[in-house]
Design a protein around this motif. Structure first.
Motif, PDB file in Angstrom:
ATOM      1  N   GLY A 171      29.519  33.705  42.435  1.00 54.70           N
ATOM      2  CA  GLY A 171      30.911  33.285  42.623  1.00 54.70           C
ATOM      3  C   GLY A 171      31.343  32.123  41.748  1.00 54.70           C
ATOM      4  O   GLY A 171      32.516  31.772  41.701  1.00 54.70           O
ATOM      5  N   LYS A 172      30.381  31.542  41.026  1.00 57.56           N
ATOM      6  CA  LYS A 172      30.695  30.342  40.239  1.00 57.56           C
ATOM      7  C   LYS A 172      31.760  30.644  39.179  1.00 57.56           C
ATOM      8  O   LYS A 172      31.647  31.602  38.431  1.00 57.56           O
ATOM      9  CB  LYS A 172      29.440  29.790  39.575  1.00 57.56           C
ATOM     10  N   GLY A 173      32.787  29.820  39.137  1.00 54.79           N
ATOM     11  CA  GLY A 173      33.841  29.991  38.140  1.00 54.79           C
ATOM     12  C   GLY A 173      34.812  31.114  38.468  1.00 54.79           C
ATOM     13  O   GLY A 173      35.706  31.412  37.689  1.00 54.79           O
ATOM     14  N   LYS A 174      34.617  31.767  39.624  1.00 51.29           N
ATOM     15  CA  LYS A 174      35.487  32.899  39.964  1.00 51.29           C
ATOM     16  C   LYS A 174      36.356  32.626  41.188  1.00 51.29           C
ATOM     17  O   LYS A 174      36.997  33.548  41.703  1.00 51.29           O
ATOM     18  CB  LYS A 174      34.630  34.144  40.217  1.00 51.29           C
ATOM     19  N   ASN A 175      36.352  31.372  41.665  1.00 55.73           N
ATOM     20  CA  ASN A 175      37.139  31.112  42.872  1.00 55.73           C
ATOM     21  C   ASN A 175      38.631  31.219  42.564  1.00 55.73           C
ATOM     22  O   ASN A 175      39.097  30.819  41.508  1.00 55.73           O
ATOM     23  CB  ASN A 175      36.789  29.750  43.475  1.00 55.73           C
ATOM     24  N   SER A 176      39.354  31.775  43.533  1.00 57.35           N
ATOM     25  CA  SER A 176      40.783  32.016  43.325  1.00 57.35           C
ATOM     26  C   SER A 176      41.625  30.835  43.802  1.00 57.35           C
ATOM     27  O   SER A 176      42.817  30.783  43.575  1.00 57.35           O
ATOM     28  CB  SER A 176      41.203  33.276  44.073  1.00 57.35           C
ATOM     29  N   ARG A 177      41.008  29.870  44.493  1.00 56.27           N
ATOM     30  CA  ARG A 177      41.750  28.701  44.969  1.00 56.27           C
ATOM     31  C   ARG A 177      40.887  27.457  44.787  1.00 56.27           C
ATOM     32  O   ARG A 177      39.678  27.546  44.559  1.00 56.27           O
ATOM     33  CB  ARG A 177      42.151  28.871  46.433  1.00 56.27           C
ATOM     34  N   ARG A 178      41.529  26.306  44.890  1.00 60.31           N
ATOM     35  CA  ARG A 178      40.827  25.054  44.674  1.00 60.31           C
ATOM     36  C   ARG A 178      41.432  23.995  45.595  1.00 60.31           C
ATOM     37  O   ARG A 178      42.649  23.961  45.783  1.00 60.31           O
ATOM     38  CB  ARG A 178      41.017  24.638  43.208  1.00 60.31           C
ATOM     39  N   LEU A 179      40.552  23.165  46.182  1.00 62.10           N
ATOM     40  CA  LEU A 179      41.031  22.053  47.006  1.00 62.10           C
ATOM     41  C   LEU A 179      41.520  20.944  46.071  1.00 62.10           C
ATOM     42  O   LEU A 179      40.777  20.508  45.184  1.00 62.10           O
ATOM     43  CB  LEU A 179      39.905  21.534  47.902  1.00 62.10           C
TER      44      LEU A 179
END
Lengths: 368, 128
Positions: free
Chosen positions: A276-284
């Protein structure tokens, strides 16, 4: 009171504290007022009762190997006497808990969130029963017999000196065992962004230590501080709070906690996290409101009038006198400076993504 | 706990002062104390109409968001603009400088349903 209480509940009552339920505990939320207590920690020093937090030991011949297997950060890289922030993740890479790991020579102590203690212990015991750890690892939930105090703020070295604790040489994220039998563990750690110390001790010793701090360090400006200010202090630093900003549905990548994940070792959740690294669709992200209002947990976030995420924590920053918060936003809208709108009671209020921390961290300041 | 005898009260801890040109509404000393440090007041527009029991304003402390309910039905004729920059007036002087709105009641009949100071004090005893 319906929840569990700490050994200091009578001390809090005598100080006129207002109580709140937190993680199954009745805890002081404020004594004189959240803003007052917050500013005391930023300017001088605050004393916190954190006995609701969990304390779990991993012992046995394979203790360190097991810690390395269940935690995302690399505890083997850390020398005995040091503390490391780490995550307990499930196989899917979801965060079961975030915690501090105290590295002893042949065992570790985990300081865990109050609301997660039972869940963590259950998870660790289950994993400790699997080969090759079965019979080689012991999970000891020592929290019930222990109490935790924190001393936080620029005057905290002087306060520690005043009560006779020799810890001024401790660098940030280091600890020492004190007392006749090493029963008092003191670390230079905290959740406020200030120089500070946390003290883990037998529950029976807590009243005496609390009284000693108040008697000897009140003249130095030490004030009791409740969980209300603890929350605003941590939010000014952009520190995540489990249950608000992170949980089992969030990954370390989206929460900005990837620095505590070491993919070059084997651990539970590693494969999912590597994939999943670098593929997250959202960020805190941290944000500040540009207009009046306060963003609260659960409020919708929009960018250019389109849904873009949700607020996870928000308050008025007592240091800045501005509304600040943390929110998950679509990765395409997550850059510092991006204009957002927070929907407060149906009205869009202008906000902007701000760099974290909101207030400069002083945790690594030199103790003089 | 201060409960001025010349005011009327609601079970949701608003106070009401009857004047010649309308009703002044605020929150009680008990209510502001329960909320803690008040940091924001979201007040209605002048001219807005509310039925008894509808939320006419929102007050936020560091920790909590609280609705303020219309003690009687009516129209907002004035709001306390000083609260925009100094919401802490509600903590400092809840029965004076920290008033919230002035409203023109729809009828005088609903005023009879409000609590007297004595009745409100009894309510506080029960909540304590």
């Amino acid at each position: 009171m319906s929840g569990k209480v700490t050994p200091l509940v009578d001390h809090h009552r005598a100080l006129g504290a207002r109580f709140t339920e937190f993680g199954g505990w009745e805890m002081p939320v404020q004594y004189t007022g959240i803003i007052d207590e917050h500013l005391a920690v930023r300017q001088t020093c605050g004393l916190f009762d954190l006995s609701h937090m969990g304390e779990v030991e991993i012992r046995g011949p394979l203790a360190l190997e097991f810690a390395q297997w269940v935690l995302t950060n690399d505890i083997v890289q850390v020398a005995p006497g040091r503390v490391q922030y780490s995550l307990l993740c499930n196989e899917a890479g979801g965060i079961i808990d975030d915690l501090l790991v105290y590295r002893h020579a042949d065992y570790v102590t985990l300081a865990v969130n109050a609301s997660n203690t039972a869940k963590d212990v259950e998870w660790l015991m289950k994993k400790a029963n699997e080969p090759p750890y079965q019979g080689q690892v012991e999970i000891v939930n020592v929290g019930q017999e222990r109490a935790i105090l924190a001393v936080q703020g620029p005057a905290s070295p002087k306060v520690m000196e005043a009560v006779g604790l020799e810890v001024l040489d401790l660098p940030y994220m280091a600890f020492r065992l004190l007392g006749d039998n090493g029963e008092l563990m003191v670390s230079r750690t905290g959740y406020t962004g200030e120089i500070g110390y946390e003290l883990y001790m037998p529950a029976a010793d807590a009243p005496l230590w609390w009284e000693r701090f108040m008697a000897l360090a009140e003249p130095l400006g030490l004030k009791p501080v409740g969980l209300g200010a603890r929350d605003t202090l941590r939010l000014e630093m952009g520190y995540t709070l489990y249950g608000n900003d992170i949980d089992e549905s969030t990954t370390p990548w989206e929460a900005g906690l990837g620095w505590a994940v070491k993919l070059d070792k084997e651990f539970i959740g590693r494969d999912a996290l590597a994939a999943g690294k670098g593929k997250n669709s959202r960020r805190l992200v941290g944000f500040m409101l540009q207009d009046r209002g306060i963003a609260r947990q659960g409020y919708p976030v929009e960018a250019n009038g389109q849904p873009a995420g949700e607020v996870t924590s928000g308050c008025i920053s007592p240091s800045l006198n501005r509304a600040i918060g943390l929110a998950y936003v679509d990765i395409s809208q997550a850059k510092t400076g991006t204009p957002l709108e927070i929907i407060i009671r149906g009205k869009a209020v202008a906000a902007q993504i701000a760099p974290l921390p909101f207030v400069p961290s002083r945790v690594k300041d030199t103790v003089s | 706990m201060k409960v001025p005898v010349d005011l009327k009260y609601t079970e949701s801890h608003e106070w009401v002062k009857v004047t010649d040109d309308g009703l002044i509404v605020g929150i009680t000393e008990y209510a502001q104390g329960e909320m803690g440090d008040i940091v924001f007041a979201d007040l209605p527009q002048v001219g807005a109409e509310y039925k008894k029991g509808e939320s006419l304003a929102v007050i936020e402390s560091v920790k909590a968001v609280s609705d303020i309910y219309a003690p009687v039905g009516g129209t907002i004729i004035e709001v306390n603009e000083a609260l925009v920059d100094s919401p802490e007036l509600i903590n400092d002087d809840c029965y004076g400088e920290g008033w919230l709105v002035k409203l023109s009641p729809e009828t005088d009949a609903e005023l009879d349903g409000l609590l007297s100071a004595e009745e409100y004090e009894k309510l506080l005893e029960k909540e304590a």
